[in-house]
Structures are given as C-alpha cells and as structure tokens.
Write a protein that holds these residues in place. Structure first.
Motif, mmCIF file in Angstrom:
data_model
loop_
_atom_site.group_PDB
_atom_site.id
_atom_site.type_symbol
_atom_site.label_atom_id
_atom_site.label_comp_id
_atom_site.label_asym_id
_atom_site.label_seq_id
_atom_site.Cartn_x
_atom_site.Cartn_y
_atom_site.Cartn_z
ATOM 1 N N SER A 56 0.821 -1.225 0.000
ATOM 2 C CA SER A 56 0.000 0.000 0.000
ATOM 3 C C SER A 56 0.850 1.269 0.000
ATOM 4 O O SER A 56 0.647 2.175 0.810
ATOM 5 N N TYR A 57 1.791 1.330 -0.932
ATOM 6 C CA TYR A 57 2.718 2.466 -0.998
ATOM 7 C C TYR A 57 2.031 3.609 -1.743
ATOM 8 O O TYR A 57 2.249 3.844 -2.930
ATOM 9 N N GLN A 58 1.223 4.377 -1.018
ATOM 10 C CA GLN A 58 0.335 5.352 -1.653
ATOM 11 C C GLN A 58 1.056 6.566 -2.222
ATOM 12 O O GLN A 58 0.702 7.057 -3.297
ATOM 13 N N LEU A 59 2.039 7.078 -1.499
ATOM 14 C CA LEU A 59 2.711 8.315 -1.908
ATOM 15 C C LEU A 59 4.067 7.992 -2.517
ATOM 16 O O LEU A 59 4.907 7.369 -1.874
ATOM 17 N N LEU A 60 4.288 8.429 -3.752
ATOM 18 C CA LEU A 60 5.577 8.161 -4.388
ATOM 19 C C LEU A 60 5.879 9.237 -5.421
ATOM 20 O O LEU A 60 5.108 10.183 -5.620
ATOM 21 N N ASP A 61 7.036 9.089 -6.061
ATOM 22 C CA ASP A 61 7.411 10.008 -7.132
ATOM 23 C C ASP A 61 8.122 9.231 -8.226
ATOM 24 O O ASP A 61 8.377 8.029 -8.104
ATOM 25 N N GLY A 62 8.461 9.941 -9.307
ATOM 26 C CA GLY A 62 9.097 9.284 -10.443
ATOM 27 C C GLY A 62 10.438 8.674 -10.108
ATOM 28 O O GLY A 62 10.817 7.648 -10.675
ATOM 29 N N GLY A 63 11.151 9.269 -9.160
ATOM 30 C CA GLY A 63 12.451 8.740 -8.778
ATOM 31 C C GLY A 63 12.348 7.360 -8.152
ATOM 32 O O GLY A 63 13.151 6.467 -8.456
ATOM 33 N N LEU A 64 11.358 7.152 -7.285
ATOM 34 C CA LEU A 64 11.179 5.848 -6.659
ATOM 35 C C LEU A 64 10.740 4.810 -7.689
ATOM 36 O O LEU A 64 11.240 3.683 -7.687
ATOM 37 N N VAL A 65 9.828 5.185 -8.561
ATOM 38 C CA VAL A 65 9.373 4.252 -9.600
ATOM 39 C C VAL A 65 10.536 3.817 -10.476
ATOM 40 O O VAL A 65 10.657 2.645 -10.844
ATOM 41 N N GLU A 66 11.427 4.758 -10.801
ATOM 42 C CA GLU A 66 12.599 4.430 -11.615
ATOM 43 C C GLU A 66 13.529 3.486 -10.868
ATOM 44 O O GLU A 66 14.094 2.552 -11.467
ATOM 45 N N ARG A 67 13.706 3.669 -9.570
ATOM 46 C CA ARG A 67 14.545 2.763 -8.779
ATOM 47 C C ARG A 67 13.933 1.367 -8.735
ATOM 48 O O ARG A 67 14.642 0.370 -8.818
ATOM 49 N N TRP A 68 12.621 1.301 -8.584
ATOM 50 C CA TRP A 68 11.938 0.007 -8.627
ATOM 51 C C TRP A 68 12.176 -0.674 -9.972
ATOM 52 O O TRP A 68 12.451 -1.862 -10.034
ATOM 53 N N ARG A 69 12.044 0.102 -11.044
ATOM 54 C CA ARG A 69 12.213 -0.470 -12.380
ATOM 55 C C ARG A 69 13.614 -1.038 -12.566
ATOM 56 O O ARG A 69 13.782 -2.154 -13.068
ATOM 57 N N LYS A 70 14.625 -0.295 -12.154
ATOM 58 C CA LYS A 70 16.001 -0.772 -12.284
ATOM 59 C C LYS A 70 16.232 -2.015 -11.440
ATOM 60 O O LYS A 70 16.935 -2.938 -11.855
ATOM 61 N N TYR A 71 15.674 -2.030 -10.246
ATOM 62 C CA TYR A 71 15.784 -3.198 -9.368
ATOM 63 C C TYR A 71 15.235 -4.442 -10.061
ATOM 64 O O TYR A 71 15.856 -5.512 -10.044
ATOM 65 N N VAL A 72 14.061 -4.310 -10.664
ATOM 66 C CA VAL A 72 13.430 -5.453 -11.330
ATOM 67 C C VAL A 72 14.212 -5.859 -12.574
ATOM 68 O O VAL A 72 14.462 -7.051 -12.806
ATOM 69 N N GLU A 73 14.610 -4.899 -13.361
ATOM 70 C CA GLU A 73 15.339 -5.206 -14.595
ATOM 71 C C GLU A 73 16.629 -5.978 -14.320
ATOM 72 O O GLU A 73 17.059 -6.794 -15.135
#
Length: 238
Positions: free
Chosen positions: A40-57
């Motif tokens: 339930s990570y309600q509050l975020l920004d583009g920087g966190l989403v990008e870090r998540w993406r790199k982690y998964v990739e």
C-alpha cells in the motif's frame, strides 16, 4: 482499517514461509534483496518508480499491492490517469477501485482456490503479455483482474489488487512469487516463527498445537527442546 494492517498481512505470510525479513526505508539498496514487497505504498514520485524499475530489470522480484501510487509525495492525486506513474512498471493499468460495506462480500479465484474480499480492491487492466494470476468472480467486478504478474528485464513485478480480511490471497500470491523466483520456503503452521540471528536459530510457538522443529542431526539445542510446546521458545545452533 489501520494503516499497519496491509503490512502485517504480508509480513505474517513471509514469516510463515520462514523467510528472513528486513523492514527498510527507501534509502537502502534494493539490490540486496531478491524479493521486495511494498504494501500500500500510496505516496511516491518518479524517482522511486525508476529505482523500482532498475531493481526489477536487474533480476529483483517486486510485489506491489492495493492503493499503491495513488498520490504524489504531497498527498495530491495525480493530474493524469489514475496511478499513471506505475502503469509502465506493472505492465497494465489500475482501471478503478472500490470497497464494499461490511455486510457484502466479493469473491476471487486464483488457481483452484476461492478467496473473499470486502475491504479495498484495485481492479486491474493488464497489458498484452501480462499474466493474470487471479480474477474477481462476482458482482460488478466479475472478470476483472485481481492479481497480475509481469516479466520486466531479468525480474518480475506482481500487483495484488485486493486487501482481504484474512490475508489468504496475499499469502498465496507471495508464495507463487517465491516459486517463480525459485527461492525455497517453509510452510509453518499459524503462530510458529523460526528466526536465524547472530549464529543461532530461535523458534517461538504462539499457536495452540505442538510443533516439532526441523533440525539437522548435528544441531545443538541451547535453550528449550525440539518439540516446541505452545508459548515456549527453543534456541539452537547448527
């Protein structure tokens, strides 16, 4: 529903798996963890989403849950499509959300098992190629995706749309993530926790039944006994 409830459902499931768990902040290096759960990570920004993406990739397995990405860091709803910042990451959209009154129950099917929900539910619209692990099966939501799973680079992103009362669906989804990641897990009974810390194993039985703790033949019991009685603790070294 208290804010801590979604976190505790996933934490409880992981402890029943016998999985080591660290509760971390965004400041930590995600790559140190094969599985990353962000309830339930309600509050975020583009920087966190990008870090998540790199982690998964790079091979990580990310689990996102209901209510993720609704608002920016200031608590404001995005001036764009609902939860738009995470759509490319999860390979799909959060089409809409809903919650039911206490006297109404929704149903979900995952594999051959049926689950109930009546709290919050994100109804998902997966992109082509994204797997649907679970679907809503009654009322207006029937046929909508409840749990999706997508391959991103070397890793995966799983989105669990509903928040259930008993946490059974959440546990089933996590179990499948661990199977995909080829990480072995235990299937501990309710109330039993086995932890490794500083060179010692610690077993605690909060349940109502006896539990025979699996130990290697060379294990040395320091405190307690292998047959773990309710409300007892055992400490051993392997």
């Amino acid at each position: 529903m208290e804010l801590s409830e979604p976190l505790m459902k996933y934490y409880g499931a992981l402890k029943q798996f016998g999985a080591p768990v660290d509760v971390i902040t965004e400041a930590k290096d995600f790559n140190n963890y094969p599985v990353l759960v962000a309830p339930s990570y309600q509050l975020l920004d583009g920087g966190l989403v990008e870090r998540w993406r790199k982690y998964v990739e790079q091979g990580g397995h990310l689990v996102l849950t209901s209510r993720t990405g609704q608002k920016d860091r200031d608590g404001k709803i995005w001036e764009m499509t609902w939860t738009k910042p995470i759509h490319n990451l999860i390979k799909g959209k959060v089409a809409f959300y809903d919650h039911l009154p206490e006297n109404r129950t929704g149903t979900i099917k995952m594999g051959n098992e049926a689950y109930n929900w009546n709290n919050w539910a994100d109804v998902l619209d997966p992109d082509q190629g994204t797997e649907v692990w679970a679907s809503y099966t009654n009322q207006y939501y029937s046929g909508g995706a409840a749990v999706t799973h997508a391959k991103v680079g070397k890793g995966t992103v799983t989105f669990v749309g509903p928040d259930t009362d008993d946490g059974a669906l959440e546990k089933a989804a996590l179990k499948r993530v661990y199977e995909v990641a080829k990480i072995p897990i235990r299937d501990l009974p309710d109330g039993v926790i086995l932890e490794w810390r500083d060179g010692f194993w610690v077993g605690v039985n909060y349940g109502e039944k006896l539990y025979d703790v699996p130990m290697r033949g060379s294990s040395k019991v320091i405190i307690g006994q292998k047959t773990l009685m309710p409300a007892e603790v055992v400490i051993w070294k392997e």
